[in-house]
Design a protein around this motif. Sequence first.
Motif, mmCIF file in Angstrom:
data_model
loop_
_atom_site.group_PDB
_atom_site.id
_atom_site.type_symbol
_atom_site.label_atom_id
_atom_site.label_comp_id
_atom_site.label_asym_id
_atom_site.label_seq_id
_atom_site.Cartn_x
_atom_site.Cartn_y
_atom_site.Cartn_z
ATOM 1 N N TRP A 241 -0.976 55.668 -35.105
ATOM 2 C CA TRP A 241 -2.046 55.573 -34.345
ATOM 3 C C TRP A 241 -1.837 54.700 -33.026
ATOM 4 O O TRP A 241 -2.362 54.901 -31.999
ATOM 5 N N VAL B 103 -2.778 56.146 -29.401
ATOM 6 C CA VAL B 103 -3.839 55.439 -28.438
ATOM 7 C C VAL B 103 -3.152 54.569 -27.179
ATOM 8 O O VAL B 103 -3.652 54.880 -26.229
ATOM 9 N N ARG C 41 -9.753 61.254 -30.030
ATOM 10 C CA ARG C 41 -8.742 60.921 -29.343
ATOM 11 C C ARG C 41 -8.166 62.148 -28.462
ATOM 12 O O ARG C 41 -7.789 62.016 -27.106
ATOM 13 N N GLN D 52 -10.583 63.022 -25.624
ATOM 14 C CA GLN D 52 -10.378 62.304 -24.496
ATOM 15 C C GLN D 52 -9.172 62.819 -23.667
ATOM 16 O O GLN D 52 -9.218 63.097 -22.663
#
Length: 249
Positions: A148, A152, A181, A184
């Motif tokens: 993660w 990120v 995510r 994005q």
Amino acid sequence: MLTQRGLTAITLNREKITAPGEYPFNIPALKNLSTLQLHPKVTYLSGENGMGKSTLIEAIAVACGFNPEGGSLNFTFSTRASHSVLHQYIRVARAAVRAKNGFFLRGESFFNVGTNIEELDKEGIGPRVIDSYGGVSLHEQSHGEAFWSLLVHRFSGNGLYILDEPEAALSPTRQMAMLSRMHQLIGQQSQFIIATHSPIVMAYPDSIIYQLTENGIKKTSYTETENYKVSHRFINDYKNMVKILLEDV
């Protein structure tokens, strides 16, 4: 209309193959494969174990210049040479606008990426590499937390991200967060190529899904993939499914 960026297709150079009956050329994924068109946003490779998803996605990554054990383009470490020669027969077609960032994730060797980051930072040359991964050693986090952090902090816009079964590290909730995510990053002109068993990870709507079978590769829809159908049936009729699975045990 979306401008094509990153990779547009991969082609298997079949005329160079001299031993079609030997590994890796005998894996189901390569039967009748000539050219595989890639989606500018997300391309999925789906299918049962042993169909060649990991072998194919590894070859695509290595043909693009990534380290076989994973990492970004500047990772050159080698723990154990286990990748096949398939990348030597893969030709990659690129759009005029190329990705400026990228990462190849292999769950089985992500630990080695974390180790290499620590070794690079011990050398003390330039900024700390780990800072671009959130600042905390990947070895001091769980496998899921480390991935993660990668998603990120390390992944950014205008990138090419090649992921082999990312769901292995993520809970269902984090898999859903991964979709968000991804969206994005796709909005920032990134492209994903993902081999997965997860119907959650595979749910991004603007994508191409290829199902790998004993008969080769075919383009399919989300609800027609075996991973979706099996998961849907189990969740919606789990008592009966468990009964069937256990009655002969």
